[in-house]
Design an enzyme around this catalytic site. Sequence first.
Site, PDB file in Angstrom:
ATOM      1  N   ASN A   1      21.498   5.734  51.817  1.00  0.00           N
ATOM      2  CA  ASN A   1      21.442   4.912  53.023  1.00  0.00           C
ATOM      3  C   ASN A   1      20.627   3.630  52.801  1.00  0.00           C
ATOM      4  OD1 ASN A   1      22.077   4.352  55.662  1.00  0.00           O
ATOM      5  ND2 ASN A   1      20.308   5.449  56.496  1.00  0.00           N
TER       6      ASN A   1
ATOM      7  N   SER B   1      37.693  84.277  26.026  1.00  0.00           N
ATOM      8  CA  SER B   1      36.625  84.274  27.034  1.00  0.00           C
ATOM      9  C   SER B   1      36.042  85.658  27.283  1.00  0.00           C
ATOM     10  CB  SER B   1      37.123  83.635  28.340  1.00  0.00           C
ATOM     11  OG  SER B   1      38.374  84.147  28.729  1.00  0.00           O
TER      12      SER B   1
END
Lengths: 367, 635
Positions: B165, B541
């Site tokens: 500005n 198993s």
Amino acid sequence: MTQLNDLVQRAEALAEKTGQSLSTISRKLLNDGKGLSRIKEGGQATLKTLTAAIAKLTDLEAEATIGARDLTHLDRLEAEAIHIMREVAAMSENPVMLYSVGKDSSVMLHLAEKAFYPSRPPFPLMHVDTTWKFKEMIEFRDRRAKEVGMDLIVHSNPDGIRDGVGPFTHGSAVHTDIMKTQGLKQALDMHKFDAAFGGARRDEEKSRAKERIFSFRTEQHRWDAKNQRPELWNIYNTRVHKGESMRVFPLSNWTELDIWQYIYKEKIQIPDLYLSAVRPVVEKDGVLIMVDDDRMPIGADDVVEEKMVRFRTLGCYPLTGAVESEATTLPQVIQEMLLATTSERQGRVIDSDAGASMEQKKEEGYF
Amino acid sequence: MSHHDDLIAKDILGYLDAQENKSFLRFITCGSVDDGKSTLIGRLLYDSKLIYEDQLASIEKDSVKSGTQGDKIDLALLVDGLAAEREQGITIDVAYRFFSTDKRKFIVADTPGHEQYTRNMATGASTADVAILLIDSRYGVQVQTRRHAYIASLLGIKHVVVAVNKMDIMDFDQRVFADIETDFRDFAKDLGFEEIMCIPMSALDGDNVTTKSDRAKWYKGPALLEFLEDVDVDSGTLDNPFRLPVQWVNRPDLDFRGFSGTIASGVVKQGDEIIVLPSGKRSTVKDIVTFDGSLKSAREDQAVTITLDTEIDISRGDIICAAEFPAEQSDQFQAHMLWMDEAELFPGRQYLLKTTNKTVPASVTNLKHKVNVNDLSEEAGKTLELNEVGVVTLSLGAPIAFDAYNDNRMTGSFILIDRHTNATVGVGMLDYSLRRASNVVWQDLNITKAERAEMKNQKPAVLWFTGLSGSGKSTIANLVEKRLFDLGRHTYILDGDNVRHGLNKDLGFTDADRVENIRRVSETAKLMADAGLVTLVSFISPFRAERQIARSMMDEGEFIEVYVDTPLEVAEKRDVKGLYAKARAGEIKNFTGIDSEYQAPLNSELTINTVEMSAEEAAEQIVAYLRENGYLGGV
């Protein structure tokens, strides 16, 4: 490869339609901002890439057609207001919507219907009736509450009624304080509401430019400057102690023009008083006051005239100045408003009372 | 108060229609009165003709009396006049001003004053998409410019206008402008801005504010207002993943259950798959319900209500996300925080943390460092005081769904509330989760086991064949599978020997390894059952305990123990693989039945006596069991 040409043409059409750059679209389709321009210049793509790109493009086109891509300013204001209302409904124990029958209240009520649809808004409406409102306003109020299916609480200050308080006998300042400000506090205390929606806007009055959307009030309903909370993003701190409350302003970011545009766009019902019609008026101190009932004292010098008038704001009829106007439709009213050179509240007697600034009233508990 | 007088007077309906389609932009102006900020805002309001005649008349009067601009109207008086009049001692001082052009409606957050600047600016910036940083061309990039740029960046603003500005004083010297631009870009390169637009300007005279200036012909960019009208702050984020923080559950009656909220990012369409956090439940969007009818799709920033295809439990605080891109969840974070309160931050104290839709207890566990907003340097500190910025670690009382603030401003932001005063004492931006593990969203797959199995016209089952080596487990299992295959069912066999070649090849035959062997096989069987398969496990198993573990891992009724009962002598006589011989010779240690115990099942679902029946008969008996117990659906 006609498919490649087709892809480029469709992508260009989409760019045109959505206002996005071709490279943006290229990035979305091909993960490469320059991909489309390369194809355009004769570059090739694998069938797999091309198929994926076409599918993605079809999706993007569908989105663009549906209009999912752009929200107008009214869409955004609406969404923000709905978000605020839902937050109150979810977080406050006992909310209420203050309904003043004016155009801002009409917009607020409409937004509440939208926010909770298909449910009814989960709070009642409350009108602080000074007993000096226009008759039409009361009819409109009762009809709308019924149509929307919300409970309507009407409160008039019994002390004021007992003492026969009115604007003609007590002056606008005393009348407004007792019937409106005190009446509102009584009603809020009686029902123990911890959040109350109001239709105030930041553009309405200079002192409101810094007002919060969730405005904190003490147990005595005072607005305490030091205790206002920062509002970041869309996260609102709704917590209050017992007795304290929030005034909540979902229309904070709306301007008067936004309100009118929204009423026009959404075809929202507003009282006919906003439209011009031949009405009996008396000129008092340069302000046209409508003779709404026989409580209006007609002095020897007063002349009741039939004039084509409308109202820019609605309140107590003795305190609301009419403006002469030929605007009998909503667009004409908006046209007049846009061409007007003075601000909205000018017709309101309350603002010109000496020593009774909005700020002071706010601290005292008036909205 | 308008900007399009002709159309208003001539064609009000045309005007209204045109105005309906305006877009929307929120921006913030940063700078002091000395930089000409008030003049700039006054100029924007004035040039968009949003000043009433009575206001203008009073400015004109004041300009003559007290203005600093000679004969010109001092537009700063418009804004400053209001500001002085409005000194109310409000804690956070942000004034919102409104103006519009034919294309857009603007909301300007104006944060006046130097005092309390940081928190004021942060408040205004949190809802802004563009920041205008004013620089006085006489002085160039100042400390406050850096501060403004940092706060804008901290709050996630991606588009910055550097309004250079008072260029009229510098005779619109291109070199002055170019030097400032270079300085700023150099400084701001690490701040994450997507766009920096430097504009040479004179707010006082209106150069490059609403229209291009003749005095800076060398400048090829847009005037400020042109830029503000055209800047696209929107389309980029629509590609982000869909997020709907649920604000309110909409239940007008038992037949309707909708989820209301404001879409935090992305787009949602009917039929889109979604995932709900934190539950991880999935569903599909059935409808997008609004007062004005159903929507096919909805986008970021719309306040909608969605319904889902399936009934899942969702409440306020949950976030509905695009299924393929869920938000993260965590209860430990690193975050950037800005302190907003007179009372300092107490690390360790319990506050309430509120996100867009959820409130949880939280404390700051550690202040890693403070950030000096003037030079961005890091400083050690024990606490944050009013207006101070720091990097902290947070610990929450419950996990929240979130995105990093940098990815999503709505799902990455929070406020801290004092539990006693209820004041908003701090605000923050989540950087990332400190918990690695919780980055994983539990994949609650929306196709369930039952659905997978149903598609195969069967119920998932694990047929667990146990028995001595050589008892005929694999032979029978193979026959069962063949039979099921013929019936069009979906099966798989996990065979002890095969599994030991791959998945379990690192395991030996010690007791510990056997247990691990079984555990792995059990887990694998469980996954296969989850896939809806009829799984046949053929494993010696030998221990009841391990078989019990396997059973307990499966759902009720899924585990079917098939005891292949073959006496040791018979098995040893068959000795198909020649293993018994080797075991007897001592070449294999821990061989079941020889020097390791086999514990026969006590309550197996099926017992197959291979001495009394053939393998085929055994298979038929097992298939019959499956059929009779509903595992095979309609045959």
